[in-house]
Design a protein around this motif. Sequence first.
Motif, PDB file in Angstrom:
ATOM      1  N   UNK A  18      94.138  24.805  -5.009  1.00  0.00           N
ATOM      2  CA  UNK A  18      93.206  23.696  -5.211  1.00  0.00           C
ATOM      3  C   UNK A  18      92.155  24.120  -6.234  1.00  0.00           C
ATOM      4  N   UNK A  19      92.092  23.357  -7.341  1.00  0.00           N
ATOM      5  CA  UNK A  19      91.200  23.692  -8.454  1.00  0.00           C
ATOM      6  C   UNK A  19      90.462  22.443  -8.902  1.00  0.00           C
ATOM      7  N   UNK A  20      89.149  22.570  -9.026  1.00  0.00           N
ATOM      8  CA  UNK A  20      88.308  21.501  -9.569  1.00  0.00           C
ATOM      9  C   UNK A  20      87.897  21.946 -10.947  1.00  0.00           C
ATOM     10  N   UNK A  21      88.185  21.123 -11.958  1.00  0.00           N
ATOM     11  CA  UNK A  21      87.909  21.497 -13.353  1.00  0.00           C
ATOM     12  C   UNK A  21      87.108  20.411 -14.046  1.00  0.00           C
TER      13      UNK A  21
ATOM     14  N   UNK B 284      85.436  18.600 -17.465  1.00  0.00           N
ATOM     15  CA  UNK B 284      85.897  18.348 -18.831  1.00  0.00           C
ATOM     16  C   UNK B 284      85.334  19.384 -19.797  1.00  0.00           C
ATOM     17  N   UNK B 285      84.262  20.103 -19.404  1.00  0.00           N
ATOM     18  CA  UNK B 285      83.695  21.137 -20.279  1.00  0.00           C
ATOM     19  C   UNK B 285      84.473  22.455 -20.186  1.00  0.00           C
ATOM     20  N   UNK B 286      85.528  22.487 -19.358  1.00  0.00           N
ATOM     21  CA  UNK B 286      86.377  23.668 -19.246  1.00  0.00           C
ATOM     22  C   UNK B 286      86.031  24.583 -18.086  1.00  0.00           C
ATOM     23  N   UNK B 287      84.846  24.453 -17.497  1.00  0.00           N
ATOM     24  CA  UNK B 287      84.515  25.285 -16.336  1.00  0.00           C
ATOM     25  C   UNK B 287      85.340  24.792 -15.150  1.00  0.00           C
ATOM     26  N   UNK B 288      85.750  25.721 -14.287  1.00  0.00           N
ATOM     27  CA  UNK B 288      86.561  25.340 -13.141  1.00  0.00           C
ATOM     28  C   UNK B 288      86.351  26.336 -12.017  1.00  0.00           C
ATOM     29  N   UNK B 289      86.770  25.916 -10.812  1.00  0.00           N
ATOM     30  CA  UNK B 289      86.657  26.798  -9.660  1.00  0.00           C
ATOM     31  C   UNK B 289      87.711  26.474  -8.626  1.00  0.00           C
ATOM     32  N   UNK B 290      87.945  27.464  -7.782  1.00  0.00           N
ATOM     33  CA  UNK B 290      88.757  27.296  -6.585  1.00  0.00           C
ATOM     34  C   UNK B 290      87.796  27.460  -5.406  1.00  0.00           C
ATOM     35  N   UNK B 291      88.290  27.313  -4.189  1.00  0.00           N
ATOM     36  CA  UNK B 291      87.387  27.373  -3.045  1.00  0.00           C
ATOM     37  C   UNK B 291      88.135  27.792  -1.791  1.00  0.00           C
TER      38      UNK B 291
ATOM     39  N   UNK C  77      83.632   7.008 -15.587  1.00  0.00           N
ATOM     40  CA  UNK C  77      84.043   7.864 -16.700  1.00  0.00           C
ATOM     41  C   UNK C  77      84.611   9.177 -16.157  1.00  0.00           C
ATOM     42  N   UNK C  78      85.773   9.581 -16.664  1.00  0.00           N
ATOM     43  CA  UNK C  78      86.366  10.823 -16.185  1.00  0.00           C
ATOM     44  C   UNK C  78      85.522  12.013 -16.634  1.00  0.00           C
ATOM     45  N   UNK C  79      85.148  12.847 -15.640  1.00  0.00           N
ATOM     46  CA  UNK C  79      84.331  14.036 -15.903  1.00  0.00           C
ATOM     47  C   UNK C  79      85.062  15.322 -15.532  1.00  0.00           C
ATOM     48  N   UNK C  80      86.249  15.170 -14.953  1.00  0.00           N
ATOM     49  CA  UNK C  80      87.004  16.353 -14.563  1.00  0.00           C
ATOM     50  C   UNK C  80      88.320  15.984 -13.926  1.00  0.00           C
ATOM     51  N   UNK C  81      88.961  17.021 -13.335  1.00  0.00           N
ATOM     52  CA  UNK C  81      90.218  16.793 -12.644  1.00  0.00           C
ATOM     53  C   UNK C  81      90.328  17.758 -11.472  1.00  0.00           C
ATOM     54  N   UNK C  82      91.172  17.372 -10.524  1.00  0.00           N
ATOM     55  CA  UNK C  82      91.416  18.162  -9.321  1.00  0.00           C
ATOM     56  C   UNK C  82      92.920  18.301  -9.194  1.00  0.00           C
ATOM     57  N   UNK C  83      93.394  19.527  -9.071  1.00  0.00           N
ATOM     58  CA  UNK C  83      94.835  19.765  -9.032  1.00  0.00           C
ATOM     59  C   UNK C  83      95.126  21.048  -8.254  1.00  0.00           C
ATOM     60  N   UNK C  84      96.391  21.321  -8.027  1.00  0.00           N
ATOM     61  CA  UNK C  84      96.761  22.554  -7.347  1.00  0.00           C
ATOM     62  C   UNK C  84      98.249  22.599  -7.105  1.00  0.00           C
TER      63      UNK C  84
END
Length: 186
Positions: A101-104, A106-113, A91-98
């Motif tokens: 580089x950002x991990x997000x 599905x609840x809208x919280x996200x971070x970079x590293x 089940x998709x719980x998020x996405x990774x893009x850049x």
Amino acid sequence: MSTKRISLSLATISAAALLAACGSMSPMKPMMFSQDGLPDAVKVPMGNKVAMETAGVGEITYECRDKANAPGMTEWVFVGPNAALNDRNGKQVGKYYGPPATWESMDGSKLTATQLAVAPAGVGNIPYQLVRANPAMGMGAMTGVTHIQRVAIKGGVAPASLCSPASKGVKEIVKYQADYIFWKAM
């Protein structure tokens, strides 16, 4: 008794025995991620525990560009990822893009590293990676994440096709898979 009735009785008994056997088995516990077997450079420091395990499935874009400090030469340059982050049930719980580089979630919280280390992950695979998470934006699954590991990698390396001065600006997309393990302080 008729043959039909005997067959039906045997089927009922077999089904009941199977259900009883299954009912007496203890449920399988999901395996927790283990850092055993990973290069030391990409192991998360003590004092952290796994908060979430995801499987990233997606693609990486590369572009044919001038090679830095080498006039007239070109190379494939990493442009950015685009992947779905799925839980262990698919089940998709998020996405990774850049970029960046950002991990997000599905609840809208996200971070970079910030990258701390990489290590070879085998021929044809992008490297293992360990990053230190920047503070999360928004409240949710990414809140409190301290580190992210990229492990169990399949593919993602720069294209094998020719990158020459004549093909500058050409972009190619490469498929890849990797597990992203999110850690929080204990």
